[in-house]
Scaffold this motif. Structure first.
Motif, PDB file in Angstrom:
ATOM      1  N   ASN A 112     -37.929  -9.947  -6.392  1.00  0.00           N
ATOM      2  CA  ASN A 112     -37.633 -10.220  -7.798  1.00  0.00           C
ATOM      3  C   ASN A 112     -36.533  -9.284  -8.272  1.00  0.00           C
ATOM      4  N   ASP A 113     -35.360  -9.835  -8.622  1.00  0.00           N
ATOM      5  CA  ASP A 113     -34.247  -8.960  -9.002  1.00  0.00           C
ATOM      6  C   ASP A 113     -34.520  -8.196 -10.294  1.00  0.00           C
ATOM      7  N   GLU A 114     -35.408  -8.728 -11.155  1.00  0.00           N
ATOM      8  CA  GLU A 114     -35.717  -8.033 -12.398  1.00  0.00           C
ATOM      9  C   GLU A 114     -36.478  -6.735 -12.133  1.00  0.00           C
ATOM     10  N   LEU A 115     -37.327  -6.723 -11.093  1.00  0.00           N
ATOM     11  CA  LEU A 115     -38.127  -5.550 -10.761  1.00  0.00           C
ATOM     12  C   LEU A 115     -37.434  -4.657  -9.744  1.00  0.00           C
ATOM     13  N   CYS A 116     -36.241  -5.054  -9.336  1.00  0.00           N
ATOM     14  CA  CYS A 116     -35.491  -4.304  -8.328  1.00  0.00           C
ATOM     15  C   CYS A 116     -34.636  -3.231  -8.998  1.00  0.00           C
ATOM     16  N   PRO A 117     -34.723  -1.990  -8.556  1.00  0.00           N
ATOM     17  CA  PRO A 117     -33.895  -0.931  -9.145  1.00  0.00           C
ATOM     18  C   PRO A 117     -32.406  -1.232  -9.020  1.00  0.00           C
ATOM     19  N   ASN A 118     -31.676  -1.060 -10.115  1.00  0.00           N
ATOM     20  CA  ASN A 118     -30.223  -1.206 -10.119  1.00  0.00           C
ATOM     21  C   ASN A 118     -29.628   0.192 -10.272  1.00  0.00           C
ATOM     22  N   PHE A 119     -29.025   0.683  -9.210  1.00  0.00           N
ATOM     23  CA  PHE A 119     -28.575   2.073  -9.161  1.00  0.00           C
ATOM     24  C   PHE A 119     -27.299   2.306  -9.965  1.00  0.00           C
ATOM     25  N   LYS A 120     -26.584   1.256 -10.334  1.00  0.00           N
ATOM     26  CA  LYS A 120     -25.405   1.414 -11.177  1.00  0.00           C
ATOM     27  C   LYS A 120     -25.757   1.198 -12.649  1.00  0.00           C
ATOM     28  N   ALA A 121     -26.524   0.156 -12.949  1.00  0.00           N
ATOM     29  CA  ALA A 121     -26.845  -0.159 -14.343  1.00  0.00           C
ATOM     30  C   ALA A 121     -28.006   0.659 -14.879  1.00  0.00           C
ATOM     31  N   ALA A 122     -28.746   1.338 -13.983  1.00  0.00           N
ATOM     32  CA  ALA A 122     -29.873   2.192 -14.385  1.00  0.00           C
ATOM     33  C   ALA A 122     -30.879   1.411 -15.236  1.00  0.00           C
ATOM     34  N   ASN A 123     -31.381   0.294 -14.676  1.00  0.00           N
ATOM     35  CA  ASN A 123     -32.383  -0.488 -15.388  1.00  0.00           C
ATOM     36  C   ASN A 123     -33.733   0.245 -15.379  1.00  0.00           C
ATOM     37  N   ASP A 124     -34.737  -0.350 -16.013  1.00  0.00           N
ATOM     38  CA  ASP A 124     -36.040   0.315 -16.117  1.00  0.00           C
ATOM     39  C   ASP A 124     -36.645   0.586 -14.750  1.00  0.00           C
ATOM     40  N   ALA A 125     -36.488  -0.386 -13.822  1.00  0.00           N
ATOM     41  CA  ALA A 125     -37.039  -0.202 -12.477  1.00  0.00           C
ATOM     42  C   ALA A 125     -36.392   0.992 -11.775  1.00  0.00           C
ATOM     43  N   TYR A 126     -35.121   1.216 -12.040  1.00  0.00           N
ATOM     44  CA  TYR A 126     -34.439   2.384 -11.461  1.00  0.00           C
ATOM     45  C   TYR A 126     -34.939   3.679 -12.079  1.00  0.00           C
ATOM     46  N   LEU A 127     -35.041   3.720 -13.386  1.00  0.00           N
ATOM     47  CA  LEU A 127     -35.456   4.953 -14.061  1.00  0.00           C
ATOM     48  C   LEU A 127     -36.855   5.385 -13.639  1.00  0.00           C
ATOM     49  N   LYS A 128     -37.714   4.424 -13.296  1.00  0.00           N
ATOM     50  CA  LYS A 128     -39.067   4.762 -12.846  1.00  0.00           C
ATOM     51  C   LYS A 128     -39.057   5.556 -11.547  1.00  0.00           C
ATOM     52  N   LEU A 129     -37.975   5.433 -10.762  1.00  0.00           N
ATOM     53  CA  LEU A 129     -37.897   6.160  -9.494  1.00  0.00           C
ATOM     54  C   LEU A 129     -37.877   7.673  -9.702  1.00  0.00           C
ATOM     55  N   PHE A 130     -37.567   8.117 -10.901  1.00  0.00           N
ATOM     56  CA  PHE A 130     -37.565   9.553 -11.171  1.00  0.00           C
ATOM     57  C   PHE A 130     -38.983  10.090 -11.391  1.00  0.00           C
ATOM     58  N   ASN A 131     -39.965   9.183 -11.371  1.00  0.00           N
ATOM     59  CA  ASN A 131     -41.368   9.578 -11.379  1.00  0.00           C
ATOM     60  C   ASN A 131     -41.829   9.672  -9.929  1.00  0.00           C
ATOM     61  N   GLU A 132     -42.312  10.817  -9.502  1.00  0.00           N
ATOM     62  CA  GLU A 132     -42.633  11.061  -8.101  1.00  0.00           C
ATOM     63  C   GLU A 132     -43.676  10.077  -7.572  1.00  0.00           C
ATOM     64  N   THR A 133     -44.687   9.775  -8.399  1.00  0.00           N
ATOM     65  CA  THR A 133     -45.733   8.847  -7.956  1.00  0.00           C
ATOM     66  C   THR A 133     -45.152   7.454  -7.714  1.00  0.00           C
ATOM     67  N   PHE A 134     -44.314   6.994  -8.649  1.00  0.00           N
ATOM     68  CA  PHE A 134     -43.697   5.676  -8.497  1.00  0.00           C
ATOM     69  C   PHE A 134     -42.765   5.652  -7.295  1.00  0.00           C
ATOM     70  N   LEU A 135     -42.002   6.739  -7.086  1.00  0.00           N
ATOM     71  CA  LEU A 135     -41.079   6.813  -5.955  1.00  0.00           C
ATOM     72  C   LEU A 135     -41.839   6.696  -4.633  1.00  0.00           C
ATOM     73  N   GLU A 136     -42.998   7.351  -4.548  1.00  0.00           N
ATOM     74  CA  GLU A 136     -43.810   7.270  -3.330  1.00  0.00           C
ATOM     75  C   GLU A 136     -44.267   5.836  -3.076  1.00  0.00           C
ATOM     76  N   LYS A 137     -44.735   5.164  -4.124  1.00  0.00           N
ATOM     77  CA  LYS A 137     -45.209   3.791  -3.969  1.00  0.00           C
ATOM     78  C   LYS A 137     -44.067   2.861  -3.590  1.00  0.00           C
ATOM     79  N   PHE A 138     -42.924   3.060  -4.235  1.00  0.00           N
ATOM     80  CA  PHE A 138     -41.780   2.190  -3.980  1.00  0.00           C
ATOM     81  C   PHE A 138     -41.272   2.347  -2.551  1.00  0.00           C
ATOM     82  N   THR A 139     -41.122   3.577  -2.081  1.00  0.00           N
ATOM     83  CA  THR A 139     -40.618   3.811  -0.724  1.00  0.00           C
ATOM     84  C   THR A 139     -41.617   3.326   0.326  1.00  0.00           C
TER      85      THR A 139
END
Length: 401
Positions: A361-388
């Motif tokens: 789903n492109d809406e839930l996919c982090p956009n590293f240039k546009a810094a969408n909400d899905a991208y900003l969540k990666l700065f949360n360590e717990t979310f980053l662990e789940k995503f990776t």
């Protein structure tokens, strides 16, 4: 004021305007709800509809006249304006399509639109050959010139090209839309007025702008003291460093969780002392950092298949088919890909198949240039662990397919 206190004060401003938008419907934007806000095809359709004298707004050439005068900076007689036609995806030689073209009795004006998509070889050069009494207008988020890859063959002039005129969404298009929306007749027609306002909000999002009132409050805070401004400059200097650091952490975690030997090549995120990561935010185009794993070797002479995770603007995973270890135009046919991989193809240059992560789903996919909400969540360590973890699982799934 130190950096932490400044961030706290700015955060209060953001929360205030978030509440205002919630109560006034500011977040109810059809472009964002349908996740078409950065889709170049959709954006071009909307631009075409507003510009076209035959558009469903039934305002004739009012909006086109302002566009030609205020954005393109061209003078045209009323007679010529009456002859104007606006085309979308105008086909020229070699099956190329100009995003938007304006044709009059005396001019042919090609307009190429780039938001996040990559450039094509000699694209602007080919478009320049079609122009009549006009330059090629190159519309990007911030008014950047095309690269030599697209403009090869055109006449160099300073930092740009003689045959190219750059225009921007961030200023030119926003100012034009504001001018259109402020026309007395448009103000009276609520559907048109609201679409123009929502389109402006959409453009502000992909050009990293904020509402005028919110911006002014933040400016006022920064101007309170030299210390505030110094803290802001410190933050500005560190933002991209933080974003690059996150990218490196993300790939390192994925690599560790996959637990297999990756391919060491120029396309790897850590290659040449992390050059692809370090340069990612320096240019308008992507440096395509990623990780590659061998899936099948020599499926045809000199052609391998890799499973690869990569960041263009968004992050995605799939199968790519290098030739002699290099990224080239797809060397396998659709039938060959489907027979070897057992998947429906999604051919795009060397890619045979790809999908956004975490779930296509492109809406839930982090956009590293546009810094969408899905991208900003990666700065949360717990979310980053789940995503990776999800990314690593997908890579293993494709490798084991």
């Amino acid at each position: 004021m130190n950096v932490e206190l400044l961030l706290q004060e700015l955060s209060l401003v953001s929360k205030k305007f978030e509440l205002i938008n919630q109560k006034t419907g500011g977040y109810f934007n059809i472009f964002e709800i349908t996740d078409i806000w950065s889709d170049e095809v959709i954006v071009c359709r909307v631009l075409h509809e507003i510009l076209s004298p035959e558009g469903t707004h039934f305002q004739g050439n009012k909006y086109l006249k302002r566009f030609i005068k205020d954005v393109l900076k061209m003078d045209m007689s009323e007679e010529e304006l009456e002859s104007a036609k606006v085309f979308r995806e105008y086909r020229i030689d070699n099956n190329r399509r100009i995003d938007i073209a304006i044709s009059t009795i005396n001019h042919f004006i090609p307009i190429e639109v780039k938001i996040y998509a990559g450039e094509q070889a000699n694209q602007c050069f080919d478009y320049a050959k079609t122009a009549k009494n006009s330059k090629v207008y190159y519309l990007t988020r911030f008014g950047d010139f095309p690269s030599d890859y697209s403009a090869n063959g055109l006449t160099k002039q300073g930092n740009g090209y003689l045959e190219i005129s750059c225009i921007s969404f961030s200023e030119d298009i926003i100012n034009w839309l504001e001018s259109c929306a402020s026309q007395s007749e448009t103000i009276k027609i609520a559907p048109i007025r609201e679409v123009l306002f929502q389109f402006m909000m959409t453009i502000r999002k992909f050009t990293n702008q904020m509402e005028d009132e919110k911006e002014m409050e933040i400016v006022d805070i920064l101007m309170k003291s030299p210390e505030n401004m110094k803290s802001a400059l410190d933050i500005q200097n560190c933002v991209n460093q933080a974003r690059v650091k996150l990218m490196k952490q993300l790939f390192a975690k994925i690599e560790s969780k996959v637990g297999r030997i990756k391919l060491e090549n120029e396309y790897d995120y850590a290659s040449d002392d992390y050059k692809n990561c370090n340069d990612f935010y320096k240019y308008k185009y992507s440096t395509y950092p990623g990780i590659s794993y061998e899936y099948k070797s020599k499926v045809k002479p000199n052609i391998d298949i890799w499973v690869r995770i990569e960041i263009d603007n968004r992050i995605f995973i799939g199968y790519c088919c290098p030739v002699d270890g290099k990224s080239v135009k797809q060397a396998l046919t659709q039938d060959e890909i489907e027979q070897i991989l057992g998947v429906k193809t999604h051919i795009d240059d060397w890619w045979a198949y790809w999908e956004y992560v975490p779930d296509g789903n492109d809406e839930l996919c982090p956009n590293f240039k546009a810094a969408n909400d899905a991208y900003l969540k990666l700065f949360n360590e717990t979310f980053l662990e789940k995503f990776t973890t999800k990314c690593a699982a997908k890579i293993i799934e494709l490798l084991n397919k």
